[in-house]
Enzyme design. Structure first.
Site, PDB file in Angstrom:
ATOM      1  N   ARG A 125     107.847  69.557 121.666  1.00  0.00           N
ATOM      2  CA  ARG A 125     107.583  70.961 121.290  1.00  0.00           C
ATOM      3  C   ARG A 125     108.849  71.713 120.917  1.00  0.00           C
ATOM      4  O   ARG A 125     108.912  72.932 120.994  1.00  0.00           O
ATOM      5  CB  ARG A 125     106.859  71.717 122.402  1.00  0.00           C
ATOM      6  CG  ARG A 125     105.513  71.130 122.728  1.00  0.00           C
ATOM      7  CD  ARG A 125     104.612  72.131 123.396  1.00  0.00           C
ATOM      8  NE  ARG A 125     103.379  71.481 123.791  1.00  0.00           N
ATOM      9  CZ  ARG A 125     103.200  70.884 124.967  1.00  0.00           C
ATOM     10  NH1 ARG A 125     104.167  70.883 125.871  1.00  0.00           N
ATOM     11  NH2 ARG A 125     102.065  70.302 125.233  1.00  0.00           N
ATOM     12  N   LYS A 147     113.239  77.292 107.676  1.00  0.00           N
ATOM     13  CA  LYS A 147     112.037  76.734 107.066  1.00  0.00           C
ATOM     14  C   LYS A 147     112.178  75.223 107.031  1.00  0.00           C
ATOM     15  O   LYS A 147     113.133  74.695 106.470  1.00  0.00           O
ATOM     16  CB  LYS A 147     111.841  77.274 105.646  1.00  0.00           C
ATOM     17  CG  LYS A 147     111.287  78.682 105.605  1.00  0.00           C
ATOM     18  CD  LYS A 147     110.858  79.052 104.185  1.00  0.00           C
ATOM     19  CE  LYS A 147     110.306  80.467 104.132  1.00  0.00           C
ATOM     20  NZ  LYS A 147     109.946  80.869 102.759  1.00  0.00           N
ATOM     21  N   GLU A 189     120.782  78.412  92.676  1.00  0.00           N
ATOM     22  CA  GLU A 189     120.398  79.248  93.828  1.00  0.00           C
ATOM     23  C   GLU A 189     121.517  80.243  94.168  1.00  0.00           C
ATOM     24  O   GLU A 189     121.257  81.313  94.707  1.00  0.00           O
ATOM     25  CB  GLU A 189     120.028  78.383  95.039  1.00  0.00           C
ATOM     26  CG  GLU A 189     118.910  77.360  94.781  1.00  0.00           C
ATOM     27  CD  GLU A 189     117.489  77.855  95.096  1.00  0.00           C
ATOM     28  OE1 GLU A 189     117.314  79.036  95.448  1.00  0.00           O
ATOM     29  OE2 GLU A 189     116.556  77.027  94.974  1.00  0.00           O
ATOM     30  N   LYS A 231     121.634  85.569 102.619  1.00  0.00           N
ATOM     31  CA  LYS A 231     120.464  84.895 103.197  1.00  0.00           C
ATOM     32  C   LYS A 231     120.364  85.206 104.691  1.00  0.00           C
ATOM     33  O   LYS A 231     119.273  85.456 105.202  1.00  0.00           O
ATOM     34  CB  LYS A 231     120.528  83.388 102.960  1.00  0.00           C
ATOM     35  CG  LYS A 231     119.341  82.686 103.590  1.00  0.00           C
ATOM     36  CD  LYS A 231     118.774  81.563 102.805  1.00  0.00           C
ATOM     37  CE  LYS A 231     117.437  81.128 103.421  1.00  0.00           C
ATOM     38  NZ  LYS A 231     116.954  79.857 102.906  1.00  0.00           N
ATOM     39  N   GLU A 241     108.898  85.988 106.739  1.00  0.00           N
ATOM     40  CA  GLU A 241     108.408  86.465 105.437  1.00  0.00           C
ATOM     41  C   GLU A 241     107.166  87.329 105.588  1.00  0.00           C
ATOM     42  O   GLU A 241     106.203  87.201 104.841  1.00  0.00           O
ATOM     43  CB  GLU A 241     108.129  85.248 104.534  1.00  0.00           C
ATOM     44  CG  GLU A 241     108.300  85.573 103.058  1.00  0.00           C
ATOM     45  CD  GLU A 241     108.359  84.331 102.182  1.00  0.00           C
ATOM     46  OE1 GLU A 241     109.063  83.357 102.563  1.00  0.00           O
ATOM     47  OE2 GLU A 241     107.734  84.355 101.124  1.00  0.00           O
ATOM     48  N   ARG A 246     112.108  88.711 102.725  1.00  0.00           N
ATOM     49  CA  ARG A 246     112.420  87.290 102.553  1.00  0.00           C
ATOM     50  C   ARG A 246     111.824  86.752 101.257  1.00  0.00           C
ATOM     51  O   ARG A 246     112.357  85.818 100.654  1.00  0.00           O
ATOM     52  CB  ARG A 246     111.932  86.473 103.771  1.00  0.00           C
ATOM     53  CG  ARG A 246     112.403  85.029 103.695  1.00  0.00           C
ATOM     54  CD  ARG A 246     112.352  84.280 105.011  1.00  0.00           C
ATOM     55  NE  ARG A 246     112.928  82.952 104.795  1.00  0.00           N
ATOM     56  CZ  ARG A 246     113.278  82.110 105.755  1.00  0.00           C
ATOM     57  NH1 ARG A 246     113.117  82.431 107.011  1.00  0.00           N
ATOM     58  NH2 ARG A 246     113.809  80.938 105.449  1.00  0.00           N
ATOM     59  N   ASN A 250     112.509  84.171  96.723  1.00  0.00           N
ATOM     60  CA  ASN A 250     111.701  83.335  95.831  1.00  0.00           C
ATOM     61  C   ASN A 250     111.867  83.707  94.362  1.00  0.00           C
ATOM     62  O   ASN A 250     111.114  83.229  93.518  1.00  0.00           O
ATOM     63  CB  ASN A 250     110.217  83.437  96.217  1.00  0.00           C
ATOM     64  CG  ASN A 250     109.961  82.931  97.619  1.00  0.00           C
ATOM     65  OD1 ASN A 250     110.632  82.003  98.075  1.00  0.00           O
ATOM     66  ND2 ASN A 250     109.027  83.545  98.319  1.00  0.00           N
ATOM     67  N   HIS A 253     111.062  81.321  91.572  1.00  0.00           N
ATOM     68  CA  HIS A 253     110.383  80.167  92.163  1.00  0.00           C
ATOM     69  C   HIS A 253     108.916  80.028  91.761  1.00  0.00           C
ATOM     70  O   HIS A 253     108.384  78.934  91.775  1.00  0.00           O
ATOM     71  CB  HIS A 253     110.513  80.189  93.688  1.00  0.00           C
ATOM     72  CG  HIS A 253     111.846  79.699  94.178  1.00  0.00           C
ATOM     73  ND1 HIS A 253     113.038  80.331  93.859  1.00  0.00           N
ATOM     74  CD2 HIS A 253     112.194  78.619  94.934  1.00  0.00           C
ATOM     75  CE1 HIS A 253     114.030  79.669  94.429  1.00  0.00           C
ATOM     76  NE2 HIS A 253     113.563  78.631  95.076  1.00  0.00           N
ATOM     77  N   HIS A 257     108.140  76.657  90.287  1.00  0.00           N
ATOM     78  CA  HIS A 257     107.219  75.675  90.870  1.00  0.00           C
ATOM     79  C   HIS A 257     106.210  75.189  89.836  1.00  0.00           C
ATOM     80  O   HIS A 257     105.835  74.018  89.832  1.00  0.00           O
ATOM     81  CB  HIS A 257     106.498  76.266  92.081  1.00  0.00           C
ATOM     82  CG  HIS A 257     107.373  76.368  93.295  1.00  0.00           C
ATOM     83  ND1 HIS A 257     107.120  77.252  94.326  1.00  0.00           N
ATOM     84  CD2 HIS A 257     108.502  75.702  93.647  1.00  0.00           C
ATOM     85  CE1 HIS A 257     108.069  77.121  95.253  1.00  0.00           C
ATOM     86  NE2 HIS A 257     108.918  76.199  94.859  1.00  0.00           N
ATOM     87  N   HIS A 271     114.696  70.781  91.299  1.00  0.00           N
ATOM     88  CA  HIS A 271     114.251  72.078  91.815  1.00  0.00           C
ATOM     89  C   HIS A 271     115.154  73.222  91.312  1.00  0.00           C
ATOM     90  O   HIS A 271     114.667  74.232  90.809  1.00  0.00           O
ATOM     91  CB  HIS A 271     114.218  72.054  93.344  1.00  0.00           C
ATOM     92  CG  HIS A 271     113.955  73.397  93.956  1.00  0.00           C
ATOM     93  ND1 HIS A 271     112.700  73.975  93.940  1.00  0.00           N
ATOM     94  CD2 HIS A 271     114.777  74.288  94.557  1.00  0.00           C
ATOM     95  CE1 HIS A 271     112.775  75.169  94.515  1.00  0.00           C
ATOM     96  NE2 HIS A 271     114.019  75.381  94.903  1.00  0.00           N
TER      97      HIS A 271
HETATM   98 ZN    ZN Z   1     114.771  77.071  95.884  1.00  0.00          ZN
END
Ligand code: ZN
Ligand code: ADP
Length: 372
Positions: A125, A147, A189, A231, A241, A246, A250, A253, A257, A271
């Site tokens: 856990r 994340k 980025e 960040k 988020e 936050r 993105n 993104h 994506h 990416h």
């Molecule tokens: Zn990214």
């Protein structure tokens, strides 16, 4: 050297940026090196590249401090972020007798960091981990903020957890061996931070981006530290988020994506490259809405092109239309019913979340860009 704190209540941790840090790992990570059982051993996860390149440096430093490494080495690439590898990694950690007080070392790019972070979120856990990110992308983005995820048949990063590392150690020297294409992808980025929240940093990157890409130490450290500082501030204020803060990370993104999905998440478009082109599209779409000027949109595209990153959708040669790209967006984790929050620019250096974007207008806009 720069030390940036991610100020999360009860779980604050430092991000240390310093040349040669990997060779001083044991000192820098001393509070987190306990060794499980009675052995002075440290579990380290790497991919075959980071293992081959940095095993000796890490092991000789650990040895001098009286520790030995136990290695778990994965194949490079996204396939390592899978149920199968996660299962093997968790079983390995349990067999070693790792406890909740132990720390696993993630030595690699975003793939290793995401995999290790998620394994450490679920083993007993939650056990500790230390990130030693070795790509520019992981250094400025994925290693900070907690994340963690693996990929499944349904898509990328759909199974994961928020689990913060105990420490992030960034050695810019390891970027010397990073392929140029990966370096540029990570730089996308970096540009993102300028575009979303710091116009002066964006201007600095316009003037000094070539030095960053050439790994000139002072420029590189400034770029990494400025990115992480932003960040860290955002993550401290909006860890999960739940605010719109936050989400600003993105920028580029949602378009990105869709482009990654259309190119099959393959080497055709990394990416960072997809995010770069996604930021060009976000800037152009913002200009189309009259929020920034065409000249500012061109400036954003110019900085991206100058870094050798893709800045033209037409040049990608996709055999699809705007509607197909929008279809990919509907599967985005952030999709809410029939709309999608879009990150747009109010000005260069100020992004915001637009919730009134009509997806059919996006499709029409993309048709124009595909044909441009
Ligand atoms: Zn990214
Ligand atoms: P990202 O951080 O962009 O998500 P990955 O974890 O997929 O990237 O790593 C990208 C590629 O770069 C992989 O092939 C990985 O083995 C390689 N790599 C990572 N760090 C280094 C480094 N410092 N030097 C050389 N290659 C590296």
């Amino acid at each position: 050297m720069a030390v940036i704190e991610v100020a999360l209540a009860g779980r604050a941790y430092d991000v240390v940026i310093e040349e040669g840090l990997l060779a001083r790992f044991a000192e820098a990570a001393a509070p987190f090196l306990k060794g499980y059982g009675h052995a002075r051993k440290v579990p380290v996860v790497a991919d075959t590249n980071t293992h081959r390149l940095y095993r000796t440096a890490l092991e000789s430093n650990l040895a001098a401090a009286g520790y030995a490494a136990d290695w778990f080495v994965v194949e490079p690439g996204e396939d390592a972020k899978s149920w199968g590898v996660l299962e093997r990694l968790c079983d390995w950690l349990l067999a070693l007798g790792v406890t909740r007080k132990d720390h696993v070392i993630a030595l690699g790019g975003g793939v290793v960091g995401d995999l290790v972070g998620f394994a450490c979120a679920v083993v007993k856990r939650g056990c500790g981990f230390v990130q030693v990110p070795t790509t520019l992308l992981a250094q400025v983005d994925s290693s900070v903020g907690g994340k963690t995820a693996i990929n499944t048949k349904a898509g990328k990063n759909l199974i994961g957890a928020f689990h913060q590392p105990s420490l992030v150690l960034i050695d810019p020297l390891v970027l010397a061996t990073l392929p140029d294409r990966e370096m540029r992808a990570g730089y996308a980025e970096v540009l993102k931070y300028g575009l979303l929240g710091d116009a002066a940093f964006f201007a600095w990157l316009e003037a000094n981006g070539d030095k960053v890409l050439a790994r000139e130490p002072a420029a590189l450290e400034h770029a990494i530290a400025t990115s992480i500082a932003m960040k860290a501030r955002i993550v401290a204020e909006d860890e999960r988020e739940t605010l719109d803060l936050r989400a600003l990370l993105n920028l580029g993104h949602t378009f990105g994506h869709a482009l990654e999905a259309e190119t099959g998440f393959s080497d055709r478009l990394l990416h960072g490259e997809a995010v770069a082109l996604g930021m060009v599209l976000a800037a152009k779409y913002s200009a189309r809405r009259g929020e920034i000027s065409q000249a500012d949109a061109a400036r954003a595209a110019g900085a991206i092109a100058a870094a050798g990153l893709p800045a033209s959708l037409a040049a990608l040669g996709l055999a699809c239309d705007g509607a197909a790209l929008v279809d990919h967006m509907r599967h985005d984790k952030k999709a809410e019913g029939t709309t999608l929050p879009f990150l747009l620019l109010r000005q260069l250096g100020e992004a915001y979340v637009a919730r009134d974007v009509d997806l059919s207008d996006i499709a029409a806009f993309l048709d124009g860009e595909l044909a441009a």
